[in-house]
Design a protein around this motif. Structure first.
Motif, PDB file in Angstrom:
ATOM      1  N   CYS A  10      -6.265  -4.326   4.927  1.00 14.74           N
ATOM      2  CA  CYS A  10      -5.354  -3.434   5.673  1.00 14.74           C
ATOM      3  C   CYS A  10      -4.491  -4.239   6.641  1.00 14.74           C
ATOM      4  O   CYS A  10      -3.277  -4.017   6.734  1.00 14.74           O
ATOM      5  N   LYS A  11      -5.113  -5.157   7.390  1.00 16.04           N
ATOM      6  CA  LYS A  11      -4.378  -5.931   8.398  1.00 16.04           C
ATOM      7  C   LYS A  11      -3.314  -6.820   7.778  1.00 16.04           C
ATOM      8  O   LYS A  11      -2.263  -7.038   8.373  1.00 16.04           O
ATOM      9  N   THR A  12      -3.585  -7.370   6.590  1.00 18.49           N
ATOM     10  CA  THR A  12      -2.643  -8.300   5.973  1.00 18.49           C
ATOM     11  C   THR A  12      -1.644  -7.603   5.052  1.00 18.49           C
ATOM     12  O   THR A  12      -0.793  -8.259   4.461  1.00 18.49           O
ATOM     13  N   GLY A  13      -1.766  -6.277   4.923  1.00 14.62           N
ATOM     14  CA  GLY A  13      -0.843  -5.544   4.069  1.00 14.62           C
ATOM     15  C   GLY A  13      -1.192  -5.610   2.597  1.00 14.62           C
ATOM     16  O   GLY A  13      -0.388  -5.242   1.743  1.00 14.62           O
ATOM     17  N   LYS A  14      -2.402  -6.087   2.263  1.00 13.01           N
ATOM     18  CA  LYS A  14      -2.816  -6.179   0.858  1.00 13.01           C
ATOM     19  C   LYS A  14      -3.470  -4.898   0.360  1.00 13.01           C
ATOM     20  O   LYS A  14      -3.806  -4.796  -0.806  1.00 13.01           O
ATOM     21  N   ALA A  15      -3.665  -3.934   1.237  1.00 13.02           N
ATOM     22  CA  ALA A  15      -4.201  -2.634   0.829  1.00 13.02           C
ATOM     23  C   ALA A  15      -3.075  -1.609   0.914  1.00 13.02           C
ATOM     24  O   ALA A  15      -2.302  -1.611   1.858  1.00 13.02           O
ATOM     25  N   PHE A  16      -2.990  -0.772  -0.098  1.00 16.44           N
ATOM     26  CA  PHE A  16      -2.010   0.311  -0.062  1.00 16.44           C
ATOM     27  C   PHE A  16      -2.552   1.480  -0.872  1.00 16.44           C
ATOM     28  O   PHE A  16      -3.515   1.335  -1.627  1.00 16.44           O
ATOM     29  N   VAL A  17      -1.960   2.633  -0.683  1.00 16.80           N
ATOM     30  CA  VAL A  17      -2.428   3.836  -1.369  1.00 16.80           C
ATOM     31  C   VAL A  17      -1.325   4.422  -2.230  1.00 16.80           C
ATOM     32  O   VAL A  17      -0.143   4.206  -1.974  1.00 16.80           O
ATOM     33  N   GLU A  18      -1.757   5.155  -3.234  1.00 18.94           N
ATOM     34  CA  GLU A  18      -0.868   5.968  -4.049  1.00 18.94           C
ATOM     35  C   GLU A  18      -1.449   7.371  -4.027  1.00 18.94           C
ATOM     36  O   GLU A  18      -2.526   7.612  -4.573  1.00 18.94           O
TER      37      GLU A  18
END
Length: 181
Positions: free
Chosen positions: A79-87
């Motif tokens: 989450c902190k590095t922007g490697k997690a995202f949702v659809e």
């Protein structure tokens, strides 16, 4: 992504929907009976899943992790590095743990309105408690950094700057003695 708090029992941070750039509060909660709940909310809808110890073990092998805490830390870092995202889809959502949609992912179910309200309420209290704990820790740290307090004596008029505690000697203005007496 913004980290709000992290403990070994829960993780709170924000993540984005790459399609429309909507922001979500991401959370994990370690369950005492084992496993973790993983979810996110935008304040209106809540998506959540439970990963039991059996469901976690293949994920931990995939990422070479040793414990549930390590897995929650991996989620926090993603989450902190922007490697997690949702659809977000109609009745579910997919949480991706990598920059590509083909990387590791989890499917989360959308909660009903009443379950969602309860979850958001619980989440608000968790956030408030963590902020209170954080404020207390900062207060303790500030007090520890100050060290023991030393009483500083206020300098009175006439005290010496070089040798505090002694008064400056004033030249005698004198008393006129008559030598005639």
């Amino acid at each position: 992504m913004e980290n709000i708090t992290s403990e070994s029992k829960s993780v709170l941070c924000t993540l984005l929907d790459k399609n429309d750039q909507s922001k979500y509060v991401f959370f994990t909660q370690k369950k005492p009976e084992g496993g973790i709940n993983i979810g996110f909310t935008n304040g209106e809808g809540v998506w959540k899943t439970h990963l039991s110890e059996e469901n976690l073990s293949p994920l931990m092998k995939t990422f070479s992790l040793k414990s549930t805490e390590d897995y929650t830390l991996k989620l926090k870092c993603a989450c902190k590095t922007g490697k997690a995202f949702v659809e977000v889809q109609e009745d579910s959502a997919v949480l991706h743990l990598g920059l590509e949609p083909t990387d590791s992912s989890l499917t989360l179910s959308k909660l009903t309105d009443s379950e969602g309200r309860t979850e958001v309420k619980d989440l608000l209290f968790i956030m408030a408690d963590s902020l209170t704990q954080q404020d207390n820790r900062e207060f303790e740290v500030r007090n520890q950094l100050k060290g023991p307090s030393i009483a500083v004596r206020k300098r009175l008029p006439g005290d010496s700057l070089i040798n505090p505690g002694t008064r400056r000697k004033k030249t005698a203005t004198g008393v006129a003695f008559d030598e005639d007496d």
